[in-house]
Design a protein around this motif. Sequence first.
Motif, PDB file in Angstrom:
ATOM      1  N   ASN A  32      33.406  53.218  16.580  1.00  0.00           N
ATOM      2  CA  ASN A  32      32.106  53.728  16.156  1.00  0.00           C
ATOM      3  C   ASN A  32      31.457  54.481  17.306  1.00  0.00           C
ATOM      4  O   ASN A  32      31.277  53.928  18.384  1.00  0.00           O
ATOM      5  CB  ASN A  32      31.210  52.563  15.727  1.00  0.00           C
ATOM      6  N   THR A  36      35.545  55.719   7.704  1.00  0.00           N
ATOM      7  CA  THR A  36      35.282  54.433   7.056  1.00  0.00           C
ATOM      8  C   THR A  36      36.341  54.072   6.020  1.00  0.00           C
ATOM      9  O   THR A  36      36.357  52.942   5.539  1.00  0.00           O
ATOM     10  CB  THR A  36      33.895  54.401   6.392  1.00  0.00           C
ATOM     11  N   GLU A  37      37.228  54.997   5.707  1.00  0.00           N
ATOM     12  CA  GLU A  37      38.282  54.732   4.723  1.00  0.00           C
ATOM     13  C   GLU A  37      39.635  54.436   5.365  1.00  0.00           C
ATOM     14  O   GLU A  37      40.620  54.208   4.663  1.00  0.00           O
ATOM     15  CB  GLU A  37      38.404  55.933   3.779  1.00  0.00           C
ATOM     16  N   ALA A  73      34.492  44.216  11.003  1.00  0.00           N
ATOM     17  CA  ALA A  73      34.399  45.480  10.271  1.00  0.00           C
ATOM     18  C   ALA A  73      33.748  45.271   8.907  1.00  0.00           C
ATOM     19  O   ALA A  73      33.633  46.218   8.131  1.00  0.00           O
ATOM     20  CB  ALA A  73      35.777  46.109  10.114  1.00  0.00           C
ATOM     21  N   ASP A 116      37.263  60.685   6.200  1.00  0.00           N
ATOM     22  CA  ASP A 116      36.168  59.749   6.435  1.00  0.00           C
ATOM     23  C   ASP A 116      36.718  58.531   7.174  1.00  0.00           C
ATOM     24  O   ASP A 116      37.560  57.800   6.647  1.00  0.00           O
ATOM     25  CB  ASP A 116      35.594  59.345   5.071  1.00  0.00           C
ATOM     26  N   GLY A 135      29.005  51.469   5.231  1.00  0.00           N
ATOM     27  CA  GLY A 135      30.268  51.083   4.615  1.00  0.00           C
ATOM     28  C   GLY A 135      30.673  49.656   4.907  1.00  0.00           C
ATOM     29  O   GLY A 135      31.247  48.970   4.060  1.00  0.00           O
ATOM     30  N   GLY A 136      30.388  49.188   6.101  1.00  0.00           N
ATOM     31  CA  GLY A 136      30.797  47.844   6.495  1.00  0.00           C
ATOM     32  C   GLY A 136      29.879  46.747   6.002  1.00  0.00           C
ATOM     33  O   GLY A 136      30.283  45.587   5.900  1.00  0.00           O
ATOM     34  N   ILE A 142      29.445  53.928   9.252  1.00  0.00           N
ATOM     35  CA  ILE A 142      30.134  52.661   9.509  1.00  0.00           C
ATOM     36  C   ILE A 142      29.244  51.480   9.129  1.00  0.00           C
ATOM     37  O   ILE A 142      29.695  50.532   8.481  1.00  0.00           O
ATOM     38  CB  ILE A 142      30.627  52.584  10.961  1.00  0.00           C
ATOM     39  N   LEU A 187      34.700  47.213   5.547  1.00  0.00           N
ATOM     40  CA  LEU A 187      35.606  48.341   5.817  1.00  0.00           C
ATOM     41  C   LEU A 187      37.052  47.865   5.708  1.00  0.00           C
ATOM     42  O   LEU A 187      37.330  46.677   5.884  1.00  0.00           O
ATOM     43  CB  LEU A 187      35.355  48.903   7.217  1.00  0.00           C
ATOM     44  N   VAL A 226      35.368  46.705  14.290  1.00  0.00           N
ATOM     45  CA  VAL A 226      34.725  47.942  14.728  1.00  0.00           C
ATOM     46  C   VAL A 226      34.516  47.821  16.231  1.00  0.00           C
ATOM     47  O   VAL A 226      33.989  46.816  16.713  1.00  0.00           O
ATOM     48  CB  VAL A 226      33.371  48.175  14.027  1.00  0.00           C
TER      49      VAL A 226
END
Length: 174
Positions: free
Chosen positions: A21, A12-13, A71, A10, A40-41, A37, A74, A79
């Motif tokens: 993105n 986002t991790e 980000a 993933d 998660g962000g 994204i 995240l 990003v």
Amino acid sequence: MVSLTLVRGDITEEAVDAVVNAANSSLLGGGGVDGAIHRGGGPEILEQCRALRAERYVDGLPTGHAVATTAGRLPARWVVHTVGPVWSRTEDRSADLIACYRESLRVADELGARTVAFPAISTGIYGWPIDDGARIAVGTVSAAVTAVEEVRFVLFDEIAYAAFETSLRDARDR
């Protein structure tokens, strides 16, 4: 020369300087990587994307271009949003896909990023064949002149991972 690695997981991790993105032109979130994204962000990303739309990209971010935001929550610092092309059987749009990788690295360089995580741009809902998308991604990033030290291709499933693994092996054998 940039170090290329593959990760199945993933995006986002990933604890990197910049996560790329695979955005849609609205910059306001969507499905796939883009939605993940934004979710998660958190709202900080959306807030900066709205400002970019209002100030610089009133008609949306053009295909092949890239722009950076925070980000948010995240584990990355930034990003880098880029809009990939929709694949076409009748029109060669590979120059636009190449531009996504090049422009994302250019923006990463401007930010001072040393580690960058890329998804397989355009290979999801935009329909780009994964083998060709992997070949373009690996070839473009391998040939890039950049201060980025490590690029991670973060791939969601085994099919994408296998395609990138083949492209990376082919690039190293040349």
